[in-house]
Write a protein that holds these residues in place. Sequence first.
Motif, short mmCIF file in Angstrom:
data_model
loop_
_atom_site.label_atom_id
_atom_site.label_comp_id
_atom_site.label_asym_id
_atom_site.label_seq_id
_atom_site.Cartn_x
_atom_site.Cartn_y
_atom_site.Cartn_z
N ILE A 10 -8.55 -5.69 12.58
CA ILE A 10 -9.08 -4.34 12.38
C ILE A 10 -10.64 -4.20 11.78
O ILE A 10 -11.33 -3.61 12.16
CB ILE A 10 -8.19 -3.49 11.47
N LEU A 30 -7.71 4.96 7.68
CA LEU A 30 -6.52 5.58 7.47
C LEU A 30 -5.21 4.67 7.59
O LEU A 30 -5.12 4.05 9.05
CB LEU A 30 -6.52 6.95 8.20
N ALA A 33 0.44 5.37 9.36
CA ALA A 33 1.88 6.34 9.00
C ALA A 33 1.82 6.69 7.67
O ALA A 33 2.59 6.32 6.78
CB ALA A 33 3.23 5.21 9.19
N LEU A 41 -5.91 2.90 3.51
CA LEU A 41 -5.97 1.80 3.08
C LEU A 41 -7.27 1.11 2.63
O LEU A 41 -7.99 1.38 3.29
CB LEU A 41 -5.18 0.69 4.09
N GLY A 93 8.16 -4.87 -0.65
CA GLY A 93 7.72 -3.84 0.44
C GLY A 93 6.31 -4.12 1.33
O GLY A 93 6.02 -3.41 1.91
N GLN A 94 5.88 -5.21 0.81
CA GLN A 94 4.76 -5.67 1.55
C GLN A 94 5.19 -6.32 2.88
O GLN A 94 5.80 -7.13 3.05
CB GLN A 94 3.94 -6.88 0.87
N HIS A 100 -4.28 -5.13 -0.07
CA HIS A 100 -4.63 -3.74 0.32
C HIS A 100 -4.13 -2.84 -0.82
O HIS A 100 -2.86 -3.05 -1.10
CB HIS A 100 -4.11 -3.35 1.78
P1 AMP Z 1 2.33 -2.62 3.02
O1 AMP Z 1 4.04 -2.23 3.39
O2 AMP Z 1 2.00 -2.27 1.77
O3 AMP Z 1 2.12 -4.12 3.54
O4 AMP Z 1 1.48 -1.57 3.96
C1 AMP Z 1 1.13 -2.07 5.11
C2 AMP Z 1 0.78 -0.47 5.67
O5 AMP Z 1 -0.01 -0.87 7.03
C3 AMP Z 1 1.79 0.31 6.07
O6 AMP Z 1 1.74 1.64 5.24
C4 AMP Z 1 1.70 0.84 7.58
O7 AMP Z 1 1.59 2.06 8.05
C5 AMP Z 1 -0.12 0.44 7.64
N1 AMP Z 1 -0.20 -0.08 8.93
C6 AMP Z 1 0.35 -1.06 9.94
N2 AMP Z 1 -0.53 -1.11 11.00
C7 AMP Z 1 -1.53 -0.25 10.99
C8 AMP Z 1 -2.69 -0.14 11.89
N3 AMP Z 1 -2.65 -0.68 12.97
N4 AMP Z 1 -3.78 0.72 11.13
C9 AMP Z 1 -3.16 1.43 10.22
N5 AMP Z 1 -2.66 1.25 9.30
C10 AMP Z 1 -1.61 0.17 9.73
#
Ligand code: AMP
Length: 137
Positions: A10, A30, A33, A41, A93-94, A100
Amino acid sequence: MQNTELFKKIIAGEIPCEKVYEDDHVFAFLDIAPVNPGHTLVVPKIWSEGLLDTDPQILAHVIQGVQKVAKAVKEATGASGINLHQNNGEIAGQKVFHLHFHVIPRHENDGYELWHGKPAEPSSLKEMGERLRKALG
Ligand code: AMP
């Protein structure tokens, strides 16, 4: 498999995102989800897996980026408050293994639940305090 590459791609522009901020050290976009609209993020450009392996100097840049983004999220969404979430390890939950911070705007009755604490005995708090002070050296 642990996901370590997604945010690198990204940042490099190889995977599209809705970017909201970038400087020499930090990239913010952003969440696809969002918990609430505006959920952003904030990530370091130099990869680390999570909080525990991040260079403190990089972390200083990231937290300054988080503050900047949090102010903008609050203003842009009209939020009454902001939560920061930062998950370390699968059990916590990671899902993406690139440090991030989630910047989450909060509104009255938005239905988002925080953790539920369990009241602790004073003796167990004391014992844990001792263990942590020892670990901190
Ligand atoms: P975590 O559970 O703390 O690792 O959070 C990962 C976050 O990344 C989740 O809230 C996802 O919705 C978000 N996420 C996953 N793929 C993408 C993406 N391609 N663009 C933006 N956010 C993403």
